[in-house]
Design a protein around this motif. Sequence first.
Motif, mmCIF file in Angstrom:
data_model
loop_
_atom_site.group_PDB
_atom_site.id
_atom_site.type_symbol
_atom_site.label_atom_id
_atom_site.label_comp_id
_atom_site.label_asym_id
_atom_site.label_seq_id
_atom_site.Cartn_x
_atom_site.Cartn_y
_atom_site.Cartn_z
ATOM 1 N N PHE A 1 53.872 7.238 148.582
ATOM 2 C CA PHE A 1 54.448 8.384 147.868
ATOM 3 C C PHE A 1 53.809 9.712 148.294
ATOM 4 N N ILE A 2 52.532 9.880 147.991
ATOM 5 C CA ILE A 2 51.798 11.086 148.378
ATOM 6 C C ILE A 2 50.501 10.638 149.035
ATOM 7 N N ASP A 3 50.303 10.968 150.314
ATOM 8 C CA ASP A 3 49.075 10.518 150.971
ATOM 9 C C ASP A 3 47.885 11.384 150.552
ATOM 10 N N GLY A 4 46.702 10.990 151.007
ATOM 11 C CA GLY A 4 45.488 11.670 150.572
ATOM 12 C C GLY A 4 45.426 13.128 150.973
ATOM 13 N N PHE A 5 45.886 13.459 152.183
ATOM 14 C CA PHE A 5 45.880 14.851 152.620
ATOM 15 C C PHE A 5 46.825 15.695 151.765
ATOM 16 N N ALA B 1 50.603 8.852 141.022
ATOM 17 C CA ALA B 1 49.921 8.441 139.796
ATOM 18 C C ALA B 1 48.606 9.201 139.613
ATOM 19 N N ALA B 2 47.960 9.526 140.738
ATOM 20 C CA ALA B 2 46.706 10.275 140.661
ATOM 21 C C ALA B 2 46.944 11.666 140.075
ATOM 22 N N LEU B 3 48.022 12.335 140.502
ATOM 23 C CA LEU B 3 48.342 13.653 139.958
ATOM 24 C C LEU B 3 48.611 13.587 138.462
ATOM 25 N N GLU B 4 49.283 12.533 138.030
ATOM 26 C CA GLU B 4 49.552 12.367 136.604
ATOM 27 C C GLU B 4 48.259 12.198 135.818
ATOM 28 N N ASP C 1 43.344 4.335 145.199
ATOM 29 C CA ASP C 1 43.470 3.499 146.404
ATOM 30 C C ASP C 1 44.571 2.484 146.151
ATOM 31 N N ASP C 2 45.352 2.175 147.184
ATOM 32 C CA ASP C 2 46.423 1.191 146.989
ATOM 33 C C ASP C 2 45.927 -0.243 147.100
ATOM 34 N N ASP C 3 44.623 -0.421 147.285
ATOM 35 C CA ASP C 3 44.018 -1.753 147.340
ATOM 36 C C ASP C 3 43.301 -2.029 146.016
ATOM 37 N N PRO C 4 43.846 -2.910 145.162
ATOM 38 C CA PRO C 4 43.228 -3.183 143.861
ATOM 39 C C PRO C 4 41.805 -3.711 143.975
ATOM 40 N N ASP C 5 41.510 -4.452 145.054
ATOM 41 C CA ASP C 5 40.160 -5.002 145.214
ATOM 42 C C ASP C 5 39.122 -3.890 145.376
ATOM 43 N N ILE C 6 39.479 -2.841 146.105
ATOM 44 C CA ILE C 6 38.553 -1.727 146.279
ATOM 45 C C ILE C 6 38.323 -1.005 144.956
ATOM 46 N N ILE C 7 39.405 -0.798 144.212
ATOM 47 C CA ILE C 7 39.258 -0.139 142.910
ATOM 48 C C ILE C 7 38.391 -0.979 141.984
#
Length: 237
Positions: free
Chosen positions: A58-62, A37-40, A9-15
């Motif tokens: 960069f790369i959306d969820g879909f 970064a998730a793919l990495e 998620d691009d929201d650090p608070d949610i993470i």
Amino acid sequence: MPKTILVVDDDPDIIDMLKLYLDAEGYKTLAAFDGKAALEQLRSKHVDLALFDIMMPFIDGFQLLRMMRQDYKIPVILISAKNQEIDKITGLKLGADDYVSKPFSPLEVMARIQAQLRRSCEFNELLEAPAVSETCVGDLQLDHRECMLYIKGTPISLSAIEYKLLKLFMGEPGRVFTKKQIFEHAWDELYLADDNAVMVQISRLRDKIEACPRKPVYIKTIRGLGYRFAKKDELQP
């Protein structure tokens, strides 16, 4: 060994919030702030379940989901403020196992994670089972040892829910199953409301097994009742 959950998620608070709950439940948490970064993380670390947003840089969820499903079969839960029905259906059709709308309850997310990990574990146990039986209807051959579908000898990969649905349908061709029966068999949960989950999974199955999904031969819709699988004699040319 603790299960590893990838939170994107691009929201650090949610993470940070989800990490607190995941840590409290004994899970190991990996974090990423965008799809790239998730793919990495997926390629370099062992991940048991991925939980990610749709709207990311960069790369959306879909896009991430579409790329993941080429190589990974781990459970995926989408979390997004995009809560229109079409977004949910799109995510599920691309291969997501569940969908949670923002704002969400962290306790609900934890329950959904536990449910998906339980189903994944059950599916892996099926893969490891020594059974050698198979079910054949028409050109379809469902191998219960591999939990794999073959269409005229061509292997077709299945998710855990898709395998359970085909096992149910192909085990009793001609029988009409209600949405409630289908849901409770495949999801192993009580059927409380019609949230289109069954319809989406049936659509995904038709895309895999039907020559023309809009004119299904195998999985028939019985209006007002549910669905039935064609009998062998109905498939004769």
